[in-house]
Design an enzyme around this catalytic site. Structure first.
Site, short mmCIF file in Angstrom:
data_model
loop_
_atom_site.label_atom_id
_atom_site.label_comp_id
_atom_site.label_asym_id
_atom_site.label_seq_id
_atom_site.Cartn_x
_atom_site.Cartn_y
_atom_site.Cartn_z
N THR A 27 0.81 -1.22 0.00
CA THR A 27 0.00 0.00 0.00
C THR A 27 0.84 1.27 0.00
O THR A 27 0.31 2.36 0.19
CB THR A 27 -0.95 0.02 1.22
OG1 THR A 27 -0.19 -0.12 2.42
CG2 THR A 27 -1.94 -1.12 1.11
N ASP A 51 -0.23 -5.45 2.89
CA ASP A 51 1.00 -4.98 3.52
C ASP A 51 0.91 -3.48 3.77
O ASP A 51 0.78 -2.68 2.83
CB ASP A 51 2.20 -5.29 2.63
CG ASP A 51 3.51 -4.89 3.28
OD1 ASP A 51 4.07 -5.70 4.03
OD2 ASP A 51 3.97 -3.76 3.03
N TYR A 56 3.42 4.94 5.86
CA TYR A 56 2.73 5.19 4.59
C TYR A 56 1.63 6.24 4.74
O TYR A 56 1.18 6.82 3.75
CB TYR A 56 2.11 3.90 4.05
CG TYR A 56 3.10 2.81 3.73
CD1 TYR A 56 4.47 3.05 3.64
CD2 TYR A 56 2.66 1.50 3.52
CE1 TYR A 56 5.37 2.04 3.36
CE2 TYR A 56 3.56 0.48 3.22
CZ TYR A 56 4.91 0.76 3.15
OH TYR A 56 5.78 -0.26 2.87
N LYS A 84 4.16 -2.02 9.98
CA LYS A 84 5.57 -1.81 10.31
C LYS A 84 5.75 -0.65 11.28
O LYS A 84 5.03 0.36 11.21
CB LYS A 84 6.38 -1.53 9.04
CG LYS A 84 6.18 -2.56 7.95
CD LYS A 84 6.95 -2.19 6.69
CE LYS A 84 6.54 -3.07 5.53
NZ LYS A 84 5.21 -2.71 4.99
N HIS A 117 10.55 -1.38 10.47
CA HIS A 117 10.58 -0.90 9.09
C HIS A 117 12.00 -0.73 8.55
O HIS A 117 12.29 -1.07 7.41
CB HIS A 117 9.81 0.42 8.99
CG HIS A 117 9.29 0.71 7.63
ND1 HIS A 117 8.13 1.42 7.41
CD2 HIS A 117 9.75 0.39 6.40
CE1 HIS A 117 7.90 1.53 6.11
NE2 HIS A 117 8.88 0.92 5.47
N SER A 167 12.53 -5.50 8.46
CA SER A 167 12.45 -5.09 7.06
C SER A 167 13.71 -4.31 6.72
O SER A 167 14.18 -3.49 7.51
CB SER A 167 11.20 -4.22 6.84
OG SER A 167 11.10 -3.81 5.50
N LEU A 218 9.07 -5.52 -8.63
CA LEU A 218 9.25 -5.05 -10.00
C LEU A 218 10.25 -3.91 -10.06
O LEU A 218 10.43 -3.28 -11.11
CB LEU A 218 7.91 -4.60 -10.60
CG LEU A 218 6.80 -5.65 -10.61
CD1 LEU A 218 5.54 -5.09 -11.25
CD2 LEU A 218 7.25 -6.90 -11.33
N PRO A 238 18.26 -2.82 -26.04
CA PRO A 238 17.88 -1.87 -27.10
C PRO A 238 16.38 -1.62 -27.12
O PRO A 238 15.58 -2.56 -27.03
CB PRO A 238 18.36 -2.58 -28.37
CG PRO A 238 19.47 -3.46 -27.92
CD PRO A 238 19.08 -3.93 -26.55
#
Length: 278
Positions: A27, A51, A56, A84, A117, A167, A218, A238
């Protein structure tokens, strides 16, 4: 470590015996009504791990979505909730208060997992990057890590949290913690993706029975190389934009657009996202 079961239904078994869903909704950077809708949608399509983090600034919105879900067909025990603790200079004596604030904002009576955290202690900081002037503060925090972890263990004993972990801890930082920990961390949540695999850290955690959970799987794209980017990722493919991934030392193009990822996804009849998250 491979999850058990299907894709969204797969899970890992923690050293507490609890099952943590293999895929969760992070989140970070999710705000306002969009955060509420994102959590509601995720739960409706099968996500069972949400999570969160106090830092946040959106646990009230997450709680609103959870309340709506729990008023429907879902039960509290159906959802694995992570939050966290972000340690500030004055927070080590108030850790129980911090978790109670998260519980109130999320509208629940317990957390399935509560993480430290960052292994730093500072008055300020970003949700995914440590404070820029954290060197001396980190050394001070190492001296107080024992007190912080003892407080975390107290939360477990009180039943406010079902498991505790860390974390963004390195292997050396975990070694320091294990010198005095009565409860071995159940999880170490760190940045992991093909451009920053952290093999040694993963192997060390697995050896100690600590589950490694990947955040930002990602990568974290930025428009230009940050101070921690060393350019060690090699040449761009490329045709892909040249961007950097903070902390990953990578200057590759977006992973979802890499041809090798597309080929693997096509071979397994999956999307690039599914390949990178499994």
């Amino acid at each position: 470590m491979k999850g058990k079961g299907g894709t969204l239904g797969s899970y890992f078994v923690l050293n507490t015996g609890a099952k943590i869903p293999a895929i969760g909704l992070g989140t970070w950077q999710s705000d306002g009504d969009l955060c509420v809708e994102a959590v509601k949608t995720a739960l409706s399509v099968g996500y069972r791990h949400i999570d969160c983090a106090h830092l946040y600034g959106n646990e009230v919105e997450v709680g609103e979505a959870l309340t709506k879900a729990f008023n429907g067909s879902l039960k509290r025990e159906d959802v694995f909730l992570t939050s966290k603790l972000y340690c500030t200079m004055n927070s080590l004596n108030k850790i129980d208060n911090y978790v109670k604030v998260s519980l109130k904002n999320l509208g629940v009576s317990y957390l399935d997992l509560y993480l430290m955290h960052w292994p730093e202690s500072s008055a300020f900081g970003d949700a995914t990057d440590p404070p820029s002037k954290s060197g001396s503060e980190y050394r001070q925090f190492l001296n107080r890590l024992k007190k912080a972890w003892k407080s975390m263990e107290g939360l477990f004993e009180l039943g406010l949290v079902r498991a505790i972990g860390v974390s963004n801890f390195s292997g050396q930082q975990i070694k320091e913690l294990l010198k005095f920990a009565k409860i071995v961390p159940a999880v170490n949540q760190v940045e992991l993706h093909p451009f920053w695999r952290q093999d040694e850290l993963v192997k060390f955690c697995q050896l100690k029975g600590i589950h490694v959970s990947a955040h930002t799987p990602l990568g974290v794209p930025t428009s230009s190389p940050g101070p921690l980017d060393s350019g060690s990722g090699g040449e761009d493919e490329p045709g892909t934009p040249r961007i950097s991934f903070r902390r990953s030392r990578s200057v590759h193009g977006p992973m979802l657009k890499l041809s090798v990822v597309a080929e693997i996804a096509d071979r397994h009849k999956k999307t690039p996202e599914q390949v990178l998250l499994t």
